[in-house]
Design a protein around this motif. Structure first.
Motif, PDB file in Angstrom:
ATOM      1  N   ILE A   4     -19.023 -62.516  -0.932  1.00  0.00           N
ATOM      2  CA  ILE A   4     -19.751 -63.494  -0.124  1.00  0.00           C
ATOM      3  C   ILE A   4     -21.151 -62.946   0.112  1.00  0.00           C
ATOM      4  O   ILE A   4     -21.313 -61.810   0.564  1.00  0.00           O
ATOM      5  CB  ILE A   4     -19.054 -63.725   1.229  1.00  0.00           C
ATOM      6  CG1 ILE A   4     -17.614 -64.191   1.008  1.00  0.00           C
ATOM      7  CG2 ILE A   4     -19.835 -64.716   2.072  1.00  0.00           C
ATOM      8  CD1 ILE A   4     -16.767 -64.163   2.261  1.00  0.00           C
ATOM      9  N   SER A   5     -22.161 -63.760  -0.188  1.00  0.00           N
ATOM     10  CA  SER A   5     -23.548 -63.385   0.097  1.00  0.00           C
ATOM     11  C   SER A   5     -24.084 -64.325   1.161  1.00  0.00           C
ATOM     12  O   SER A   5     -23.920 -65.542   1.065  1.00  0.00           O
ATOM     13  CB  SER A   5     -24.419 -63.496  -1.153  1.00  0.00           C
ATOM     14  OG  SER A   5     -23.992 -62.575  -2.124  1.00  0.00           O
ATOM     15  N   ILE A   6     -24.722 -63.755   2.176  1.00  0.00           N
ATOM     16  CA  ILE A   6     -25.292 -64.540   3.270  1.00  0.00           C
ATOM     17  C   ILE A   6     -26.755 -64.166   3.397  1.00  0.00           C
ATOM     18  O   ILE A   6     -27.103 -62.981   3.452  1.00  0.00           O
ATOM     19  CB  ILE A   6     -24.560 -64.267   4.593  1.00  0.00           C
ATOM     20  CG1 ILE A   6     -23.102 -64.711   4.471  1.00  0.00           C
ATOM     21  CG2 ILE A   6     -25.251 -64.966   5.757  1.00  0.00           C
ATOM     22  CD1 ILE A   6     -22.262 -64.420   5.679  1.00  0.00           C
ATOM     23  N   ARG A  21     -23.098 -58.646  14.260  1.00  0.00           N
ATOM     24  CA  ARG A  21     -21.820 -58.195  14.810  1.00  0.00           C
ATOM     25  C   ARG A  21     -20.740 -59.272  14.665  1.00  0.00           C
ATOM     26  O   ARG A  21     -19.575 -58.965  14.417  1.00  0.00           O
ATOM     27  CB  ARG A  21     -21.993 -57.784  16.263  1.00  0.00           C
ATOM     28  CG  ARG A  21     -22.793 -56.498  16.412  1.00  0.00           C
ATOM     29  CD  ARG A  21     -23.004 -56.121  17.836  1.00  0.00           C
ATOM     30  NE  ARG A  21     -23.749 -54.870  17.943  1.00  0.00           N
ATOM     31  CZ  ARG A  21     -24.414 -54.512  19.017  1.00  0.00           C
ATOM     32  NH1 ARG A  21     -24.432 -55.282  20.090  1.00  0.00           N
ATOM     33  NH2 ARG A  21     -25.071 -53.373  19.037  1.00  0.00           N
ATOM     34  N   SER A  22     -21.133 -60.526  14.815  1.00  0.00           N
ATOM     35  CA  SER A  22     -20.176 -61.625  14.638  1.00  0.00           C
ATOM     36  C   SER A  22     -19.691 -61.702  13.198  1.00  0.00           C
ATOM     37  O   SER A  22     -18.502 -61.918  12.941  1.00  0.00           O
ATOM     38  CB  SER A  22     -20.802 -62.962  15.046  1.00  0.00           C
ATOM     39  OG  SER A  22     -21.062 -62.990  16.418  1.00  0.00           O
ATOM     40  N   LEU A  27     -15.267 -60.914   9.001  1.00  0.00           N
ATOM     41  CA  LEU A  27     -15.123 -60.541   7.599  1.00  0.00           C
ATOM     42  C   LEU A  27     -13.676 -60.647   7.151  1.00  0.00           C
ATOM     43  O   LEU A  27     -12.805 -59.938   7.649  1.00  0.00           O
ATOM     44  CB  LEU A  27     -15.634 -59.114   7.378  1.00  0.00           C
ATOM     45  CG  LEU A  27     -15.637 -58.606   5.944  1.00  0.00           C
ATOM     46  CD1 LEU A  27     -16.575 -59.455   5.088  1.00  0.00           C
ATOM     47  CD2 LEU A  27     -16.056 -57.154   5.904  1.00  0.00           C
ATOM     48  N   PRO A  28     -13.401 -61.564   6.215  1.00  0.00           N
ATOM     49  CA  PRO A  28     -12.025 -61.695   5.734  1.00  0.00           C
ATOM     50  C   PRO A  28     -11.660 -60.546   4.800  1.00  0.00           C
ATOM     51  O   PRO A  28     -12.510 -60.003   4.115  1.00  0.00           O
ATOM     52  CB  PRO A  28     -12.038 -63.029   4.977  1.00  0.00           C
ATOM     53  CG  PRO A  28     -13.456 -63.197   4.533  1.00  0.00           C
ATOM     54  CD  PRO A  28     -14.305 -62.509   5.581  1.00  0.00           C
ATOM     55  N   LEU A  56     -22.048 -51.271  10.306  1.00  0.00           N
ATOM     56  CA  LEU A  56     -21.517 -52.568   9.874  1.00  0.00           C
ATOM     57  C   LEU A  56     -20.701 -52.352   8.601  1.00  0.00           C
ATOM     58  O   LEU A  56     -21.043 -51.489   7.792  1.00  0.00           O
ATOM     59  CB  LEU A  56     -22.659 -53.549   9.602  1.00  0.00           C
ATOM     60  CG  LEU A  56     -23.532 -53.889  10.817  1.00  0.00           C
ATOM     61  CD1 LEU A  56     -24.806 -54.599  10.387  1.00  0.00           C
ATOM     62  CD2 LEU A  56     -22.749 -54.735  11.802  1.00  0.00           C
ATOM     63  N   PRO A  57     -19.650 -53.145   8.404  1.00  0.00           N
ATOM     64  CA  PRO A  57     -18.787 -52.945   7.239  1.00  0.00           C
ATOM     65  C   PRO A  57     -19.313 -53.613   5.968  1.00  0.00           C
ATOM     66  O   PRO A  57     -18.554 -53.916   5.060  1.00  0.00           O
ATOM     67  CB  PRO A  57     -17.463 -53.578   7.683  1.00  0.00           C
ATOM     68  CG  PRO A  57     -17.877 -54.674   8.596  1.00  0.00           C
ATOM     69  CD  PRO A  57     -19.094 -54.140   9.316  1.00  0.00           C
TER      70      PRO A  57
END
Length: 64
Positions: A4-6, A21-22, A27-28, A56-57
């Protein structure tokens, strides 16, 4: 595995840290997330805000 790219456009608003943070909380598994932030702030403070978000992961790239 899903990738997934955001992309986030930011002018350095304080809500950026909350947004990152949200995303980390949502994150699935087992997905790979990549975040790219377009920094449109006048003072270039977005990289510091990303650091303030803590570990952050997923990778975060900041583009001016």
């Amino acid at each position: 595995m899903t990738t997934i790219s955001i992309a986030i456009a930011s002018s350095g608003r304080p809500t950026l840290v909350r947004c990152l943070r949200s995303l980390a909380a949502l994150l699935p598994e087992p997905a790979v997330l990549e975040v790219v932030i377009a920094d449109d702030s006048a003072d270039g403070r977005v990289p510091a805000m990303v650091r303030d978000a803590g570990p952050l992961p997923f990778p975060v790239r900041v583009q001016p």
